[in-house]
Design a protein around this motif. Structure first.
Motif, PDB file in Angstrom:
ATOM      1  N   TYR A 238      24.313 -40.655 -25.322  1.00 55.59           N
ATOM      2  CA  TYR A 238      25.247 -39.602 -25.755  1.00 55.59           C
ATOM      3  C   TYR A 238      25.569 -39.748 -27.241  1.00 55.59           C
ATOM      4  O   TYR A 238      25.605 -38.757 -27.979  1.00 55.59           O
ATOM      5  CB  TYR A 238      26.510 -39.698 -24.917  1.00 55.59           C
ATOM      6  N   ALA A 239      25.776 -40.984 -27.693  1.00 52.11           N
ATOM      7  CA  ALA A 239      26.119 -41.227 -29.096  1.00 52.11           C
ATOM      8  C   ALA A 239      24.970 -40.894 -30.030  1.00 52.11           C
ATOM      9  O   ALA A 239      25.187 -40.600 -31.206  1.00 52.11           O
ATOM     10  CB  ALA A 239      26.534 -42.694 -29.291  1.00 52.11           C
ATOM     11  N   THR A 240      23.744 -40.941 -29.515  1.00 55.45           N
ATOM     12  CA  THR A 240      22.572 -40.612 -30.333  1.00 55.45           C
ATOM     13  C   THR A 240      22.068 -39.193 -30.038  1.00 55.45           C
ATOM     14  O   THR A 240      20.947 -38.845 -30.396  1.00 55.45           O
ATOM     15  CB  THR A 240      21.439 -41.622 -30.084  1.00 55.45           C
ATOM     16  N   GLN A 241      22.909 -38.400 -29.369  1.00 56.75           N
ATOM     17  CA  GLN A 241      22.639 -36.983 -29.097  1.00 56.75           C
ATOM     18  C   GLN A 241      21.418 -36.769 -28.202  1.00 56.75           C
ATOM     19  O   GLN A 241      20.779 -35.717 -28.254  1.00 56.75           O
ATOM     20  CB  GLN A 241      22.484 -36.205 -30.404  1.00 56.75           C
ATOM     21  N   LYS A 242      21.129 -37.730 -27.365  1.00 59.45           N
ATOM     22  CA  LYS A 242      20.081 -37.561 -26.346  1.00 59.45           C
ATOM     23  C   LYS A 242      20.774 -37.117 -25.062  1.00 59.45           C
ATOM     24  O   LYS A 242      20.956 -37.890 -24.113  1.00 59.45           O
ATOM     25  CB  LYS A 242      19.319 -38.885 -26.156  1.00 59.45           C
ATOM     26  N   TYR A 243      21.181 -35.855 -25.042  1.00 59.31           N
ATOM     27  CA  TYR A 243      22.090 -35.377 -24.004  1.00 59.31           C
ATOM     28  C   TYR A 243      21.452 -35.316 -22.617  1.00 59.31           C
ATOM     29  O   TYR A 243      22.128 -35.591 -21.621  1.00 59.31           O
ATOM     30  CB  TYR A 243      22.643 -34.012 -24.406  1.00 59.31           C
ATOM     31  N   ALA A 244      20.188 -34.947 -22.529  1.00 60.73           N
ATOM     32  CA  ALA A 244      19.536 -34.901 -21.217  1.00 60.73           C
ATOM     33  C   ALA A 244      19.474 -36.295 -20.602  1.00 60.73           C
ATOM     34  O   ALA A 244      19.749 -36.483 -19.408  1.00 60.73           O
ATOM     35  CB  ALA A 244      18.136 -34.308 -21.357  1.00 60.73           C
ATOM     36  N   GLU A 245      19.122 -37.264 -21.415  1.00 59.81           N
ATOM     37  CA  GLU A 245      19.049 -38.648 -20.955  1.00 59.81           C
ATOM     38  C   GLU A 245      20.439 -39.166 -20.584  1.00 59.81           C
ATOM     39  O   GLU A 245      20.608 -39.849 -19.560  1.00 59.81           O
ATOM     40  CB  GLU A 245      18.437 -39.503 -22.057  1.00 59.81           C
ATOM     41  N   ALA A 246      21.432 -38.841 -21.412  1.00 56.92           N
ATOM     42  CA  ALA A 246      22.801 -39.282 -21.132  1.00 56.92           C
ATOM     43  C   ALA A 246      23.293 -38.700 -19.811  1.00 56.92           C
ATOM     44  O   ALA A 246      23.893 -39.409 -18.986  1.00 56.92           O
ATOM     45  CB  ALA A 246      23.722 -38.856 -22.272  1.00 56.92           C
ATOM     46  N   LEU A 247      23.008 -37.422 -19.589  1.00 52.92           N
ATOM     47  CA  LEU A 247      23.459 -36.773 -18.362  1.00 52.92           C
ATOM     48  C   LEU A 247      22.826 -37.417 -17.141  1.00 52.92           C
ATOM     49  O   LEU A 247      23.496 -37.632 -16.113  1.00 52.92           O
ATOM     50  CB  LEU A 247      23.116 -35.279 -18.422  1.00 52.92           C
ATOM     51  N   ALA A 248      21.554 -37.754 -17.234  1.00 43.78           N
ATOM     52  CA  ALA A 248      20.870 -38.407 -16.110  1.00 43.78           C
ATOM     53  C   ALA A 248      21.491 -39.766 -15.806  1.00 43.78           C
ATOM     54  O   ALA A 248      21.690 -40.127 -14.635  1.00 43.78           O
ATOM     55  CB  ALA A 248      19.385 -38.566 -16.435  1.00 43.78           C
ATOM     56  N   GLU A 249      21.838 -40.523 -16.854  1.00 39.51           N
ATOM     57  CA  GLU A 249      22.435 -41.845 -16.638  1.00 39.51           C
ATOM     58  C   GLU A 249      23.849 -41.729 -16.060  1.00 39.51           C
ATOM     59  O   GLU A 249      24.237 -42.509 -15.184  1.00 39.51           O
ATOM     60  CB  GLU A 249      22.468 -42.627 -17.952  1.00 39.51           C
ATOM     61  N   PHE A 250      24.612 -40.762 -16.551  1.00 40.76           N
ATOM     62  CA  PHE A 250      25.971 -40.564 -16.029  1.00 40.76           C
ATOM     63  C   PHE A 250      25.922 -40.151 -14.554  1.00 40.76           C
ATOM     64  O   PHE A 250      26.748 -40.593 -13.747  1.00 40.76           O
ATOM     65  CB  PHE A 250      26.701 -39.508 -16.848  1.00 40.76           C
ATOM     66  N   ARG A 251      24.983 -39.305 -14.213  1.00 40.82           N
ATOM     67  CA  ARG A 251      24.849 -38.887 -12.817  1.00 40.82           C
ATOM     68  C   ARG A 251      24.480 -40.069 -11.931  1.00 40.82           C
ATOM     69  O   ARG A 251      24.994 -40.201 -10.805  1.00 40.82           O
ATOM     70  CB  ARG A 251      23.787 -37.791 -12.705  1.00 40.82           C
ATOM     71  N   ALA A 252      23.599 -40.938 -12.442  1.00 38.09           N
ATOM     72  CA  ALA A 252      23.212 -42.120 -11.671  1.00 38.09           C
ATOM     73  C   ALA A 252      24.407 -43.032 -11.444  1.00 38.09           C
ATOM     74  O   ALA A 252      24.625 -43.542 -10.335  1.00 38.09           O
ATOM     75  CB  ALA A 252      22.097 -42.863 -12.405  1.00 38.09           C
ATOM     76  N   SER A 253      25.197 -43.236 -12.495  1.00 36.15           N
ATOM     77  CA  SER A 253      26.378 -44.085 -12.364  1.00 36.15           C
ATOM     78  C   SER A 253      27.365 -43.480 -11.364  1.00 36.15           C
ATOM     79  O   SER A 253      27.961 -44.208 -10.554  1.00 36.15           O
ATOM     80  CB  SER A 253      27.044 -44.243 -13.729  1.00 36.15           C
ATOM     81  N   ARG A 254      27.519 -42.173 -11.409  1.00 41.50           N
ATOM     82  CA  ARG A 254      28.458 -41.511 -10.494  1.00 41.50           C
ATOM     83  C   ARG A 254      27.991 -41.641  -9.050  1.00 41.50           C
ATOM     84  O   ARG A 254      28.811 -41.844  -8.138  1.00 41.50           O
ATOM     85  CB  ARG A 254      28.602 -40.043 -10.875  1.00 41.50           C
ATOM     86  N   ARG A 255      26.698 -41.545  -8.823  1.00 37.84           N
ATOM     87  CA  ARG A 255      26.181 -41.711  -7.455  1.00 37.84           C
ATOM     88  C   ARG A 255      26.442 -43.121  -6.937  1.00 37.84           C
ATOM     89  O   ARG A 255      26.730 -43.321  -5.757  1.00 37.84           O
ATOM     90  CB  ARG A 255      24.680 -41.419  -7.419  1.00 37.84           C
ATOM     91  N   MET A 256      26.368 -44.103  -7.821  1.00 40.26           N
ATOM     92  CA  MET A 256      26.562 -45.489  -7.409  1.00 40.26           C
ATOM     93  C   MET A 256      28.024 -45.812  -7.112  1.00 40.26           C
ATOM     94  O   MET A 256      28.323 -46.611  -6.219  1.00 40.26           O
ATOM     95  CB  MET A 256      26.048 -46.424  -8.513  1.00 40.26           C
ATOM     96  N   THR A 257      28.922 -45.216  -7.886  1.00 41.00           N
ATOM     97  CA  THR A 257      30.340 -45.574  -7.772  1.00 41.00           C
ATOM     98  C   THR A 257      31.174 -44.548  -7.013  1.00 41.00           C
ATOM     99  O   THR A 257      32.235 -44.890  -6.479  1.00 41.00           O
ATOM    100  CB  THR A 257      30.947 -45.737  -9.174  1.00 41.00           C
ATOM    101  N   GLY A 258      30.737 -43.295  -7.013  1.00 38.90           N
ATOM    102  CA  GLY A 258      31.531 -42.235  -6.403  1.00 38.90           C
ATOM    103  C   GLY A 258      32.704 -41.801  -7.272  1.00 38.90           C
ATOM    104  O   GLY A 258      33.515 -40.964  -6.868  1.00 38.90           O
ATOM    105  N   SER A 259      32.812 -42.347  -8.474  1.00 34.85           N
ATOM    106  CA  SER A 259      33.923 -42.028  -9.370  1.00 34.85           C
ATOM    107  C   SER A 259      33.670 -40.706 -10.101  1.00 34.85           C
ATOM    108  O   SER A 259      32.530 -40.340 -10.393  1.00 34.85           O
ATOM    109  CB  SER A 259      34.111 -43.150 -10.396  1.00 34.85           C
TER     110      SER A 259
END
Length: 244
Positions: A39-60
């Protein structure tokens, strides 16, 4: 290392995040850190994929606002607006809800709906005199939206309020106020000007080295490294010493 470098060197933080992903991709904190580095390097598609993965793991739902902002970064403000109206927003804490409001206002501005953006930012959090971590950014965003709408006097007032709350310098509200007041910061020393101390230091750096030939009397200077004093030796003496 990602957290340490994220603000000062996001590209290096991103590089560390890729290594962490190779080592522990099934750890939610690693996926979240990788998301913020992307996200900080403006790679938004990659950032979104990682955030979604984290959300699936934690449910947060804590990452919901930044996920919506990634949609904005990908040129999809309509999706960000859909997320702003989702049930997940109700599960956010106050800071998260304010962040979501900032993202929604930004999405409105992306779509050219500046008046709607202003209304989106209005609320009890904006009107409150209490100062929280998110207060400077909320007031700043409101001031910026007002300025875009041509409401300069109101914008100046809210930039001032943002500055009052911004003890850590999270925004450039002071600079924006100066611009509105017509203040221009000029470097007192031009690009071609050189400070005397700098000139003196450069002159010393370019001075002759340890041995210098005096063309008039044929005397060389030799530095005695033991006591750092300079001894003057005649050329003939120096040659004799060298032969010895």
């Amino acid at each position: 290392m990602v957290a340490r470098l994220l603000d000062e060197d996001p590209e290096q933080a991103y590089a560390y995040s890729r290594i962490a992903l190779r080592l522990a991709s099934r750890v939610a904190a690693v996926r979240e850190a990788a998301g913020f580095a992307a996200y900080a390097t403006q790679k938004y598609a990659e950032a979104l994929a990682e955030f979604r993965a984290s959300r699936r793991m934690t449910g947060s739902v804590d990452l919901w606002p930044v996920m919506a902002d990634c949609e904005r970064g990908l040129g999809r403000p309509e999706r960000a607006m859909d997320m702003a109206g989702g049930p997940e927003v109700q599960k956010l804490d106050k800071a998260g809800q304010v962040e979501m409001r900032l993202v929604a206002a930004g999405a409105r501005r992306d779509m050219g709906q500046i008046d709607a953006a202003i209304v989106t930012l209005q609320g009890p959090e904006l009107a409150s005199s209490s100062v929280h971590s998110w207060t400077p950014r909320l007031r700043y965003a409101y001031a910026d939206a007002l300025l875009e709408a041509g409401r300069e006097d109101e914008a100046r007032e809210w930039f001032g309020k943002a500055l009052e709350a911004d003890k850590d310098g999270a925004t450039d509200a002071s600079d924006r106020l100066a611009q509105l007041d017509g203040v221009e910061f000029v470097d007192a020393m031009g690009e071609d000007d050189e400070h005397p101390a700098v000139a003196e230091a450069e002159a010393e750096a370019e001075a002759p080295g340890a041995a210098e030939q005096d063309e008039d009397d044929g005397v060389e200077e030799y530095y005695d490294e033991d006591d750092l004093e300079i001894e003057e030796v005649d050329d003939d003496d120096a040659e004799g010493s060298a032969k010895a």
